[in-house]
Design a protein around this motif. Structure first.
Motif, PDB file in Angstrom:
ATOM      1  N   VAL A  83       0.908  -1.152   0.091  1.00  0.00           N
ATOM      2  CA  VAL A  83       0.070   0.142  -0.052  1.00  0.00           C
ATOM      3  C   VAL A  83       0.888   1.141   0.085  1.00  0.00           C
ATOM      4  CG1 VAL A  83      -1.909  -0.977   1.072  1.00  0.00           C
ATOM      5  CG2 VAL A  83      -0.277  -0.146   2.777  1.00  0.00           C
ATOM      6  N   THR A  84       2.017   1.370   0.559  1.00  0.00           N
ATOM      7  CA  THR A  84       2.940   2.413   0.351  1.00  0.00           C
ATOM      8  C   THR A  84       3.848   2.550  -0.751  1.00  0.00           C
ATOM      9  OG1 THR A  84       4.549   1.311   1.859  1.00  0.00           O
ATOM     10  CG2 THR A  84       2.900   2.395   2.648  1.00  0.00           C
ATOM     11  N   LYS A  85       4.144   1.320  -1.365  1.00  0.00           N
ATOM     12  CA  LYS A  85       4.934   1.387  -2.675  1.00  0.00           C
ATOM     13  C   LYS A  85       4.383   1.084  -3.974  1.00  0.00           C
ATOM     14  CE  LYS A  85       8.435   1.999   0.008  1.00  0.00           C
ATOM     15  NZ  LYS A  85       9.125   3.334   0.033  1.00  0.00           N
ATOM     16  N   GLU A  86       3.494  -0.043  -3.872  1.00  0.00           N
ATOM     17  CA  GLU A  86       2.976  -0.214  -5.293  1.00  0.00           C
ATOM     18  C   GLU A  86       1.675   0.393  -5.596  1.00  0.00           C
ATOM     19  OE1 GLU A  86       3.806  -2.255  -7.484  1.00  0.00           O
ATOM     20  OE2 GLU A  86       5.475  -3.171  -6.469  1.00  0.00           O
ATOM     21  N   CYS A  87       0.739   0.760  -4.654  1.00  0.00           N
ATOM     22  CA  CYS A  87      -0.672   1.560  -4.866  1.00  0.00           C
ATOM     23  C   CYS A  87      -0.722   2.602  -3.688  1.00  0.00           C
ATOM     24  CB  CYS A  87      -1.649   0.548  -4.894  1.00  0.00           C
ATOM     25  SG  CYS A  87      -1.879  -0.742  -3.624  1.00  0.00           S
ATOM     26  N   PRO A  88      -0.008   3.427  -3.620  1.00  0.00           N
ATOM     27  CA  PRO A  88      -0.192   4.673  -2.395  1.00  0.00           C
ATOM     28  C   PRO A  88      -1.403   5.690  -2.669  1.00  0.00           C
ATOM     29  CG  PRO A  88       1.914   5.053  -3.801  1.00  0.00           C
ATOM     30  CD  PRO A  88       1.503   3.826  -4.199  1.00  0.00           C
ATOM     31  N   GLY A  89      -1.594   5.380  -4.121  1.00  0.00           N
ATOM     32  CA  GLY A  89      -2.907   6.372  -4.503  1.00  0.00           C
ATOM     33  C   GLY A  89      -4.127   5.882  -4.252  1.00  0.00           C
ATOM     34  N   TYR A  90      -4.208   4.453  -3.967  1.00  0.00           N
ATOM     35  CA  TYR A  90      -5.409   3.775  -3.413  1.00  0.00           C
ATOM     36  C   TYR A  90      -5.740   4.074  -2.049  1.00  0.00           C
ATOM     37  CZ  TYR A  90      -5.428   0.629  -7.514  1.00  0.00           C
ATOM     38  OH  TYR A  90      -5.562   0.128  -8.685  1.00  0.00           O
ATOM     39  N   ASP A 107      -7.678   9.035  -5.204  1.00  0.00           N
ATOM     40  CA  ASP A 107      -7.629   8.988  -6.528  1.00  0.00           C
ATOM     41  C   ASP A 107      -6.985   8.174  -7.405  1.00  0.00           C
ATOM     42  OD1 ASP A 107      -5.235   9.616  -5.042  1.00  0.00           O
ATOM     43  OD2 ASP A 107      -4.518  11.262  -6.173  1.00  0.00           O
ATOM     44  N   GLY A 108      -6.105   7.307  -6.977  1.00  0.00           N
ATOM     45  CA  GLY A 108      -5.626   6.301  -7.753  1.00  0.00           C
ATOM     46  C   GLY A 108      -6.712   5.121  -8.334  1.00  0.00           C
ATOM     47  N   VAL A 109      -7.707   5.012  -7.186  1.00  0.00           N
ATOM     48  CA  VAL A 109      -8.807   4.261  -7.627  1.00  0.00           C
ATOM     49  C   VAL A 109      -9.770   4.809  -8.656  1.00  0.00           C
ATOM     50  CG1 VAL A 109     -10.800   2.835  -6.638  1.00  0.00           C
ATOM     51  CG2 VAL A 109      -8.824   3.138  -5.339  1.00  0.00           C
ATOM     52  N   HIS A 110     -10.045   6.067  -8.717  1.00  0.00           N
ATOM     53  CA  HIS A 110     -10.751   6.556  -9.615  1.00  0.00           C
ATOM     54  C   HIS A 110     -10.001   6.762 -11.138  1.00  0.00           C
ATOM     55  CE1 HIS A 110     -13.836   7.768  -6.745  1.00  0.00           C
ATOM     56  NE2 HIS A 110     -13.037   8.240  -5.845  1.00  0.00           N
ATOM     57  N   ARG A 111      -8.821   6.884 -11.093  1.00  0.00           N
ATOM     58  CA  ARG A 111      -7.991   6.846 -12.355  1.00  0.00           C
ATOM     59  C   ARG A 111      -8.219   5.460 -12.866  1.00  0.00           C
ATOM     60  NH1 ARG A 111      -4.189  10.280  -9.631  1.00  0.00           N
ATOM     61  NH2 ARG A 111      -3.015   8.413  -9.044  1.00  0.00           N
TER      62      ARG A 111
END
Length: 442
Positions: free
Chosen positions: A302-309, A315-319
């Motif tokens: 969650v901190t390196k691969e998908c911090p946007g989630y 915002d990462g999920v919405h993208r």
């Protein structure tokens, strides 16, 4: 058969209670069958027979008005704080223990090439070549697992593929012993619902284990967010002034990290817990052999691969949701046009699948196989995995006058079929769009 620690330069947590030799890790065993129906029948018959013939044991128990209580054995789980099961009210009868189920790593059992590579490490020290071979074997042969999705080496494979460094057990325990984090109430409000209808998950992972891990991650993120940024020392300021005053012709590129960018900035802007992290965490706990391993994997992810989630606005999920629509429009324009005409955009049906890397769709063993592929070739491919699921439902969706009803719950995962279709879809995605997929969760 002991499971050795992989010799890849990275590994698992060095728990103080276990030996530190390479080949003394215990072989993983899936949740064991604790009391078979035949054993219960034998116990009941024995107790009834004793009472019928008036044995000393039966008469003494009857006269005292008490019964002999034997605690039932709990299934294997990662928690030591779960409530005990109701005790048995019958006298114990010696029974033979069922042999442990073989999972492909015992004496006399032929191991796969993938397992051998995970166990033995790179040949001739060529880590780069061995990693490529490892990824190819994940794609071509898959991870050996039993019917419950359990594999004796999957967690080590994930640690290698994600390049997660060993974590001392004391570091995890220190976070646990700090008590409830600022997000503790939110965590407790979600954990009891985590894969609530999945019996495999409930047998192996307890809510207490899930709470501890999520709370520890919340503390870790909280500390990172509130860590004061260090000001440059006087000597460092002097170096910076010299760089500013140096003529451009002889100026060298300063090796300074922009404090307003990079992974640290992303973490500082993140929430310490968002709804859905409990489901994303669940497969890590299920596959790992300890909470420390699961914590190291989940925190890194969650901190390196998908911090946007996990940022407050996600915002990462919405993208990712917008990318699902765009990719579907490229690879299956007819289906995309039909769904869009019905107002069915990915944000209405694919939010959980993007956020949890499809962990919200059962069965759990298929989720683990899908994650093997995603960790080998990149979690960003989850976008195309969702598109692949839609294409596999193509005829059903096109024939339905209300596709929203069909998409309320996706069909059970078929990891092998989804992976095969995803590999084909990659070739149809333009380079610029693929680059957006790679970076959408950062």
């Amino acid at each position: 058969m002991a499971m050795p620690q992989p010799s890849w330069g990275i590994g698992v947590s060095d728990a103080p209670s276990s030996p530190r030799t390479m080949r003394t890790l215990r072989k993983i065993q899936s949740h064991q069958v604790l009391t078979t129906s035949s054993a219960l029948i034998a116990q009941t018959q024995s107790s009834h027979l004793s009472a019928t013939h008036g044995t000393d044991t039966g008469s003494s128990a009857t006269q005292s008005g008490s019964t002999i209580r034997t605690p039932a054995r709990r299934p294997r789980s990662n928690s030591d704080a779960a409530a005990r099961e109701p005790s048995s009210l019958v006298a114990p009868v010696p029974t033979q223990r069922r042999p442990a189920r073989k999972t492909g790593s015992g004496v006399g059992i032929k191991r796969s090439l993938l397992e051998n590579l995970v166990r033995d490490g790179p040949h001739n020290g060529n880590t780069k070549q061995a990693l490529q071979e490892l990824k190819y074997l994940v794609l071509s042969t898959g991870v050996d697992a039993d019917g419950d999705g359990m594999s004796p080496y999957r967690v080590y494979l994930w640690l290698i593929l994600l390049n997660v460094a060993p974590l001392p057990t004391d570091d995890y325990l220190a976070l646990v012993h700090r008590g409830g984090s600022p997000a503790y109430a939110k965590i407790r409000n979600d954990t009891f619902r985590t894969l609530a209808t999945d019996p495999l998950f409930k047998r192996r992972v307890t809510e207490a284990s899930l709470i501890r891990l999520l709370n520890a991650v919340a503390w870790k993120l909280h500390d990172t967010k509130n860590k004061p940024r260090s000001r440059p020392s006087s000597s460092r300021r002097l170096e910076m002034e010299m760089l500013v005053n140096t003529p451009p012709s002889i100026k060298e590129e300063p090796e300074l990290e922009d404090p307003g960018s990079g992974p640290s900035s992303a973490i500082n802007d993140s929430a310490i817990y968002v709804q859905g992290m409990n489901v994303l965490c669940a497969p890590f706990l299920y596959a790992a052999r300890s909470e420390v391993e699961a914590f190291a994997l989940f925190h890194y992810f969650v901190t390196k691969e998908c911090p946007g989630y996990i940022r407050g606005a996600m915002d990462g999920v919405h993208r990712g949701l917008r990318l699902v629509d765009r990719c579907l429009e490229i690879v299956e324009p007819k289906l995309a046009a039909y769904l869009f005409s019905k107002g069915m955009y990915a944000e209405l049906y694919a939010f959980p699948s993007v956020l949890t890397l499809c962990a919200c769709t059962p069965p759990l063993p298929e989720v683990l196989h899908l994650w093997d592929f995603l960790f080998a070739y990149g979690p960003h491919l989850n976008i195309l995995c969702i598109v692949a699921q839609l294409i596999r439902m193509r005829d059903t969706l096109l024939e339905s006058p209300s596709p929203n009803k069909v998409l309320r719950s996706l069909p059970p995962l078929d990891a092998k079929g989804i992976i095969a279709l995803t590999v084909l879809l990659v070739q149809k995605i333009p380079d610029d769009l693929y680059a957006e997929m790679v970076n959408h969760a950062k």
